[in-house]
Design a protein around this motif. Structure first.
Motif, PDB file in Angstrom:
ATOM      1  N   ARG A 149      53.057   2.916  70.558  1.00  0.00           N
ATOM      2  CA  ARG A 149      52.133   1.560  70.869  1.00  0.00           C
ATOM      3  C   ARG A 149      50.976   1.664  69.850  1.00  0.00           C
ATOM      4  NH1 ARG A 149      52.127   2.988  76.353  1.00  0.00           N
ATOM      5  NH2 ARG A 149      50.185   3.566  76.124  1.00  0.00           N
ATOM      6  N   THR A 150      50.458   0.508  69.809  1.00  0.00           N
ATOM      7  CA  THR A 150      49.106   0.395  69.102  1.00  0.00           C
ATOM      8  C   THR A 150      48.163  -0.853  69.734  1.00  0.00           C
ATOM      9  OG1 THR A 150      49.840  -1.099  67.030  1.00  0.00           O
ATOM     10  CG2 THR A 150      49.655   1.325  66.030  1.00  0.00           C
ATOM     11  N   ARG A 151      47.351  -1.180  69.836  1.00  0.00           N
ATOM     12  CA  ARG A 151      46.390  -1.866  69.308  1.00  0.00           C
ATOM     13  C   ARG A 151      46.122  -3.160  68.510  1.00  0.00           C
ATOM     14  NH1 ARG A 151      42.404   1.984  70.851  1.00  0.00           N
ATOM     15  NH2 ARG A 151      42.639   2.631  73.154  1.00  0.00           N
ATOM     16  N   LEU A 152      46.960  -2.951  67.467  1.00  0.00           N
ATOM     17  CA  LEU A 152      47.570  -3.793  65.865  1.00  0.00           C
ATOM     18  C   LEU A 152      47.990  -5.133  66.697  1.00  0.00           C
ATOM     19  CD1 LEU A 152      47.274  -0.610  63.174  1.00  0.00           C
ATOM     20  CD2 LEU A 152      45.277  -2.397  64.564  1.00  0.00           C
ATOM     21  N   THR A 153      46.959  -6.087  66.066  1.00  0.00           N
ATOM     22  CA  THR A 153      48.798  -7.287  66.074  1.00  0.00           C
ATOM     23  C   THR A 153      48.042  -7.614  64.857  1.00  0.00           C
ATOM     24  OG1 THR A 153      48.145  -8.171  68.651  1.00  0.00           O
ATOM     25  CG2 THR A 153      48.590  -9.713  66.902  1.00  0.00           C
ATOM     26  N   PRO A 196      50.310  11.174  63.444  1.00  0.00           N
ATOM     27  CA  PRO A 196      51.071  12.466  63.710  1.00  0.00           C
ATOM     28  C   PRO A 196      52.219  12.171  65.426  1.00  0.00           C
ATOM     29  CG  PRO A 196      48.543  12.461  63.844  1.00  0.00           C
ATOM     30  CD  PRO A 196      49.098  10.983  63.520  1.00  0.00           C
ATOM     31  N   GLY A 197      51.261  11.909  66.210  1.00  0.00           N
ATOM     32  CA  GLY A 197      52.489  11.606  66.817  1.00  0.00           C
ATOM     33  C   GLY A 197      51.779  12.234  68.122  1.00  0.00           C
ATOM     34  N   GLY A 198      52.510  12.864  69.095  1.00  0.00           N
ATOM     35  CA  GLY A 198      52.529  14.069  70.261  1.00  0.00           C
ATOM     36  C   GLY A 198      52.103  13.230  71.260  1.00  0.00           C
ATOM     37  N   ARG A 231      51.870   8.789  72.831  1.00  0.00           N
ATOM     38  CA  ARG A 231      52.914   8.865  73.600  1.00  0.00           C
ATOM     39  C   ARG A 231      51.918   8.159  74.835  1.00  0.00           C
ATOM     40  NH1 ARG A 231      57.735   7.587  72.742  1.00  0.00           N
ATOM     41  NH2 ARG A 231      58.124   9.581  71.059  1.00  0.00           N
ATOM     42  N   LEU A 232      51.099   8.930  75.765  1.00  0.00           N
ATOM     43  CA  LEU A 232      50.824   8.368  76.148  1.00  0.00           C
ATOM     44  C   LEU A 232      49.515   7.444  76.550  1.00  0.00           C
ATOM     45  CD1 LEU A 232      49.929  11.421  78.665  1.00  0.00           C
ATOM     46  CD2 LEU A 232      51.202   9.720  78.969  1.00  0.00           C
ATOM     47  N   PHE A 233      48.511   7.601  75.790  1.00  0.00           N
ATOM     48  CA  PHE A 233      47.741   6.485  75.126  1.00  0.00           C
ATOM     49  C   PHE A 233      47.861   4.989  73.816  1.00  0.00           C
ATOM     50  CE2 PHE A 233      45.684  10.142  77.373  1.00  0.00           C
ATOM     51  CZ  PHE A 233      45.264   9.160  78.049  1.00  0.00           C
TER      52      PHE A 233
END
Length: 155
Positions: A68-72, A96-98, A102-104
């Motif tokens: 997820r991102t905060r981007l729209t 990078p992921g991780g 995944r959580l935030f």
């Protein structure tokens, strides 16, 4: 070659390298400015037309995870790895992921938009940014992939 001649030659080479680097930096700056103008035009036009935005998702460098991102905004390519957000910034949606991502969620940083998307890639497929953005506008759905005529400024 005598010592003074060698020194002169090295100085000339340094000056030539510096001149090439400066010219390359000016060219890149001009391309980035032109691409930023295209992106700003696209956002204004998409907003004016009411083009549907979507919550953008980033992918891990390995291609397996989605974050997820905060981007729209709007995805620019079919692979959904490049996008323009509603603030007019261009993003490469690989991170990078991780576990933390995944959580935030992930926060991909904006990057300068290229005038030619995919240039220098190994698959040999590249397309002008103007064409991608125009297709999104002409399609009207916010989904990349339709083939229509260019309408961006300078086209």
């Amino acid at each position: 070659m005598s010592e003074p001649d060698g020194r002169t030659w090295r100085d000339q080479q340094r000056q030539a390298v510096r001149a090439h680097a400066d010219a390359d930096a000016r060219r890149r700056a001009a391309e980035q400015a032109e691409a930023a103008e295209l992106v700003a035009w696209f956002v204004a036009e998409a907003t004016r037309r009411g083009l549907r935005t979507t919550r953008l998702v980033a992918r891990g460098y390995d291609g397996r995870g989605r974050y997820r991102t905060r981007l729209t905004g709007w995805y620019v390519d079919r692979a959904e790895t490049r996008a323009v957000d509603v603030a007019g910034r261009f993003h490469l949606l690989t991170v990078p992921g991780g576990l933390r991502a995944r959580l935030f969620g992930a926060d991909p940083e904006p990057s300068p938009a290229p005038l030619v998307v995919g240039a220098g890639g190994r698959d040999g497929e590249s397309i002008p940014l103007r064409t991608l953005l125009t297709r999104l506008l002409d399609d009207g759905s916010g989904e990349p992939g339709s083939t229509t005529r260019p309408a961006a400024p300078g086209a």
